[in-house]
Write a protein that holds these residues in place. Structure first.
Motif, PDB file in Angstrom:
ATOM      1  N   THR A   3       0.064  -5.847  -4.760  1.00  0.00           N
ATOM      2  CA  THR A   3      -0.040  -5.338  -3.400  1.00  0.00           C
ATOM      3  C   THR A   3      -1.451  -4.829  -3.142  1.00  0.00           C
ATOM      4  O   THR A   3      -2.029  -4.146  -3.971  1.00  0.00           O
ATOM      5  N   HIS A  47      -2.210  -0.746  -7.892  1.00  0.00           N
ATOM      6  CA  HIS A  47      -2.422  -1.469  -6.645  1.00  0.00           C
ATOM      7  C   HIS A  47      -3.912  -1.510  -6.297  1.00  0.00           C
ATOM      8  O   HIS A  47      -4.655  -0.583  -6.608  1.00  0.00           O
ATOM      9  N   GLN A  95       1.286 -11.418   3.318  1.00  0.00           N
ATOM     10  CA  GLN A  95       2.375 -10.724   2.621  1.00  0.00           C
ATOM     11  C   GLN A  95       1.893  -9.814   1.497  1.00  0.00           C
ATOM     12  O   GLN A  95       2.624  -8.939   1.051  1.00  0.00           O
ATOM     13  N   ARG A  96       0.687 -10.012   1.012  1.00  0.00           N
ATOM     14  CA  ARG A  96       0.181  -9.162  -0.073  1.00  0.00           C
ATOM     15  C   ARG A  96      -0.266  -7.797   0.435  1.00  0.00           C
ATOM     16  O   ARG A  96      -0.453  -6.878  -0.347  1.00  0.00           O
ATOM     17  N   LEU A  98      -0.326  -4.120   2.459  1.00  0.00           N
ATOM     18  CA  LEU A  98       0.461  -2.992   2.932  1.00  0.00           C
ATOM     19  C   LEU A  98      -0.521  -2.121   3.712  1.00  0.00           C
ATOM     20  O   LEU A  98      -1.465  -1.588   3.137  1.00  0.00           O
ATOM     21  N   LYS A 165      11.668  -6.769   3.092  1.00  0.00           N
ATOM     22  CA  LYS A 165      10.389  -6.952   2.396  1.00  0.00           C
ATOM     23  C   LYS A 165       9.494  -5.732   2.578  1.00  0.00           C
ATOM     24  O   LYS A 165       8.831  -5.292   1.637  1.00  0.00           O
ATOM     25  N   ASN A 166       9.469  -5.191   3.791  1.00  0.00           N
ATOM     26  CA  ASN A 166       8.676  -4.001   4.053  1.00  0.00           C
ATOM     27  C   ASN A 166       9.170  -2.833   3.194  1.00  0.00           C
ATOM     28  O   ASN A 166       8.385  -2.127   2.582  1.00  0.00           O
ATOM     29  N   LYS A 169       8.112  -3.186  -0.491  1.00  0.00           N
ATOM     30  CA  LYS A 169       6.705  -2.841  -0.738  1.00  0.00           C
ATOM     31  C   LYS A 169       6.500  -1.337  -0.711  1.00  0.00           C
ATOM     32  O   LYS A 169       5.756  -0.790  -1.517  1.00  0.00           O
ATOM     33  N   LYS A 172       7.531   0.361  -3.890  1.00  0.00           N
ATOM     34  CA  LYS A 172       6.603   0.177  -5.005  1.00  0.00           C
ATOM     35  C   LYS A 172       5.505   1.214  -5.020  1.00  0.00           C
ATOM     36  O   LYS A 172       4.808   1.364  -6.006  1.00  0.00           O
TER      37      LYS A 172
END
Length: 173
Positions: A3, A47, A95-96, A98, A165-166, A169, A172
C-alpha cells in the motif's frame, strides 16, 4: 502488492489537535512533528508513505521532492496546489493507493480513481493507536487460546466491493 499511503499534509496537521497547536507556533515545527509521527509509524508498518504539502509555504531552500526518515516529502510546484498533486498520484497508483484527507474533492477524485480513502481524523487515531501498541508488547503466557462461542459475527448486509476493498486497506493501517 504493498500500500502507498498518500497524505494531504496540511489537511492532516490542521485537523489534528496536537499538530495544529505546533503549526500555529511555526509551520516548520508542525511539518517536522508530522514527519516524526509518520517515521515512528513506518517502523511498525512497512507501507510506502508520501506526504504532499503546498509549495507556497515551502522553505525557500528546499527541493520539491526529498526523503526524510524514510518518508517521501513532496512540495507542489509554483502555480500548482497540493490537491492537484495528490489527485495525480492517486490516478497513477489506483488500487495501491490509500489517500489520507478530509477534503471532499480529493476524496471523491481518489475514490473515482480506485484508491482507498481515510479521513485525517481516523488516520491520526490509527497513528496514535500504533504508537501505543508499540509500547505494549503482549505476553505470550497470558494467551488462553481460542474460546468457542455461538455468537454470530458479521454484518447482516454485505458491503459493496469498493467498500470492502477500502475497509481492507484501512484495516492494514
Amino acid at each position: 502488492m504493498s500500500t502507498h499511503i498518500i497524505i494531504d499534509g496540511y489537511n492532516l496537521i490542521r485537523q489534528s489537535e496536537s499538530l495544529s497547536l505546533l503549526d500555529l507556533q511555526d509551520i516548520q515545527i508542525g511539518r517536522d512533528a508530522l514527519i516524526d509521527m509518520l517515521a515512528a509509524y513506518k517502523k511498525l508498518k512497512s507501507h510506502r508513505i508520501t506526504v504532499v504539502f503546498d509549495g507556497i509555504a515551502a522553505p525557500s531552500f528546499s527541493q520539491h521532492r526529498h526523503r526524510r526518515k524514510g518518508i517521501s516529502i513532496v512540495f507542489s510546484h509554483k502555480g500548482e496546489s497540493a490537491d492537484t498533486v495528490i489527485k495525480k498520484m492517486a490516478r497513477k497508483e489506483r488500487q495501491r493507493a490509500l489517500v489520507v484527507s478530509s477534503d471532499r474533492d480529493i476524496v471523491q477524485s481518489a475514490e473515482a480513481s480506485g484508491a482507498a480513502t481515510v479521513s485525517a481524523d481516523e488516520f491520526e487515531a490509527k497513528l496514535t493507536m500504533s504508537r501505543n501498541m508499540d509500547h505494549l508488547q503482549p505476553d505470550r503466557d497470558e494467551y488462553e487460546g481460542w474460546q468457542p462461542t455461538t455468537k454470530k459475527k458479521g454484518p447482516s448486509r454485505r458491503l459493496s466491493k469498493r467498500q470492502r476493498k477500502n475497509s481492507a486497506k484501512v484495516r492494514k493501517l
